[in-house]
Each structure stands twice: as C-alpha cells, then as structure tokens.
Design an enzyme around this catalytic site. Sequence first.
Site, PDB file in Angstrom:
ATOM      1  N   ARG A 143      46.423  18.369  61.279  1.00 45.09           N
ATOM      2  CA  ARG A 143      45.604  19.578  61.083  1.00 45.09           C
ATOM      3  C   ARG A 143      46.423  20.863  61.158  1.00 45.09           C
ATOM      4  NH1 ARG A 143      43.439  22.866  64.228  1.00 45.09           N
ATOM      5  NH2 ARG A 143      43.423  21.493  66.037  1.00 45.09           N
TER       6      ARG A 143
ATOM      7  N   TYR B  90      32.533  27.017  38.529  1.00 44.06           N
ATOM      8  CA  TYR B  90      32.027  25.774  39.115  1.00 44.06           C
ATOM      9  C   TYR B  90      30.894  26.108  40.106  1.00 44.06           C
ATOM     10  CZ  TYR B  90      31.808  21.956  42.451  1.00 44.06           C
ATOM     11  OH  TYR B  90      31.367  20.981  43.307  1.00 44.06           O
TER      12      TYR B  90
ATOM     13  N   ASP C 276      41.281  29.328  39.430  1.00 42.19           N
ATOM     14  CA  ASP C 276      41.045  27.892  39.573  1.00 42.19           C
ATOM     15  C   ASP C 276      41.616  27.227  38.319  1.00 42.19           C
ATOM     16  OD1 ASP C 276      39.980  25.313  39.546  1.00 42.19           O
ATOM     17  OD2 ASP C 276      38.189  25.914  40.658  1.00 42.19           O
TER      18      ASP C 276
END
Length: 383
Positions: free
Chosen positions: A51, A105, A174
Amino acid sequence: MSSAPRSLRPATLCVHAGTYHDPATGGACSPVFASTACAFPNPANENVYPRYFNTPNQRVIEQKLAALEQGEAAVVFGSGMAAIATLLFAHLKAGDHAVFQADLYGGTVQFVQELQRFGVRVSFARTAEEFPAGLRPETRVIYVESPSNPLLRIMDLTAIARLGRERGVLTVVDNTFATPINQNPLAVGLHAVVHSGTKYLNGHSDVNAGVVVASSAIVERTRECAVNHGGMLDAQACSLLERGLKTLALRVNQHNQNAARLAAFLAGHPAVADVLYPGLPAHPDHALASRQMRGFGGMLAFELREGRSVDALLRTFRLVMPALSLGGVESLVCVPSRTSHRNLSSEERQRAGIRDGLIRVSVGVEDIDDLIDDFASALDAAS
Ligand SMILES: Cc1ncc(COP(=O)(O)O)c(C=O)c1O
C-alpha cells in the site's frame, strides 16, 4: 530492473521495459514478490509495503508504462477509477474549480459528482474551443478523454495542452481507448495520462487495474495521496498485467485493423443508421484523429434504424458477447444507457449525447471474417 533504453520502439518496450531480472534464476520473466511483510530495518532503510506503492512488481508496471507513455514516472492502481480519483484528490481542494469534458466514461462523471461534495466546483466543455471560456482564476484541472466513451469523440490534445500550459492549469487525459500504441498525449504537452488498465493494457478481461503517468513531481504527489486512499494493486495482479502488456502492441494493431473493417461493414449495412468510428471519413473528428493518432483504436459504436430491435440483435450473436467492459481479446457489445452510463439521469445522458439505442462495440482480435459473419446474421435477426 530492465535498463531497456527509452529510445526503443513501443513493441520492444512492451516486451522489455521494466522487467525485473531475477538474480537467483536468470529467468526471462519478473518473479512475483508476494510478501506483504518485508524486513525492516533493511539496507535501503525503506519501508516496503504494497500500500506504499513501492514493491518490485508495482515498479515493473510503472517503468513499463512510463516508458510507453513517454513520461518520467508512473504509479499503478487497483482500478482505473482508483487512478482517476486519487490523481484528482491529490491535485484539487475545496474552493478549486475543474473543467471536465462533457462526454466522459460514466464512472468518471459519477466521481465528478462526488468531488463536488468536497467543495470542488466543476463545469463542463464539449470541444477544445469551449474550454478557454470555462476557465476561472481558481481553475486547477482540465480533464479530457480521447477517444471518449462511448461516443468516440476526439479531443484536440495539442490545443488542450497549450491552454493548460498558458494558464498554469494541470491537464489530464484518459488514454484508455487509444492506448500508448495509438497516441502519446504527454508528448504533445499534456501533464498527466490516466488509464483503466483493466481494458487494453491488460487485454485479457481478468485483471482490474489503473495507472497514472506524468512528471516525477505529479506522480510523487499522487503517490503520497494514494498511500492514504489505499487503491493499490497486489503482486499477482501486477504480474498478470505485466504479461498482458508484453503483447499490447500486437493486440492493439489487430484491434485497429479489425475495428476499421467492422466499421466499414456496418456503415454499408441497410439496418444500421449511424456508425461512430474515428477512422471513418464521415466521423466528425476524422481529420483531427488522423493528425493526432497513429491508429484509430478498437472501439466503435452504432445505432440501428428505427424499428430494428436492439434486444433481438444482442440475443442473436454467437461469438460476440453482450457484456460490460472492453479492451480484451474477445469482442464485446453493450448498450451504454443500460450499462456504463445507466447511473446517470436521462437528462445527463441527453446532455452527453448518449441515446438509448446506442450500441458500443469493443472489437476483439478474432478473425475479422468470423466477426463480420456474426454481425451480419445478428443484424438480419434484428430487422
Ligand atoms: C474510458 C474509461 N476510463 C476509466 C474507466 C474506469 O476503469 P475501471 O473500471 O478499471 O475502474 C473505464 C471503465 O470502463 C473507462 O472505460
């Protein structure tokens, strides 16, 4: 790690960039480092923890994507939305303003709604010409998607990059639909690229992933935020993603060819009213796409003539699968108003230009003649 020089061509970078050379075996593939508990203190005095986005398998993906997208650095996430959300949380705060492309999106549109709960103000622009008027003194981010999902509109990335640099605003694109094989937005001056790695980058519909590629400074700020938001990708998934990436250039070139053939077939079919594919000369952004992209991609959308049944079409395919997602080796179709954009209100869909009968196709790498046969018989059934 592989020292593959950046000057190598994309297909070579896909295979070699970032590979972790295992000193124990000399194996050709990066080993999977599964440990979530890593010794400390250690010689590098670094806290290694998945993480913290600093494990060897994460680094492999980051180096490969940074090389392919021509960025200084990258950070890999557990999904495309984790990448998008973390990048935006890292660079926006209450009182800031961001301008988003109107046609995006659906998940990103929903996230933009979420952002507003944190005091970020947003507005929308449809074309590169509309963006300058949308900028305010407190605008910090310009966000675009090209080609867009699901309408396959092309944004003028050079104009967006110039605007962002002139006005000191972070520009984000994107690049999921195009992939670094078909276009490199950082090379024309955009600041950051995001991807849903779930799609073409992995390419086999069996991993969820995301990535941010940018300058080292932008990536480091994003990584700091990511450690707190937690959207990491584990070692096994990184390894699968690395394997998928090795064939990215091969696959995307085949997707490009197959989509061009299918788009031409659909455009000539009497049951089809409209085909959206940037490679077709009739597409409103064809000239821009031809300047900006090396290939037009594997995504297209179309609408049936009135009286033809979308449901009958979806039921009749033998090969093509009605399904969510895209970018895998298998051909998929979906109706965005019922899937990727169904959580938007009908007003929001109307604003974005997404009509209820629009069918989106992720054209796979099957033999194109088999795909065309499948579409031909499904279109007959729908008529
Ligand atoms: C263009 C685009 N960006 C981002 C995403 C989100 O990616 P993920 O589902 O991996 O979170 C998607 C998902 O379909 C997408 O199509």
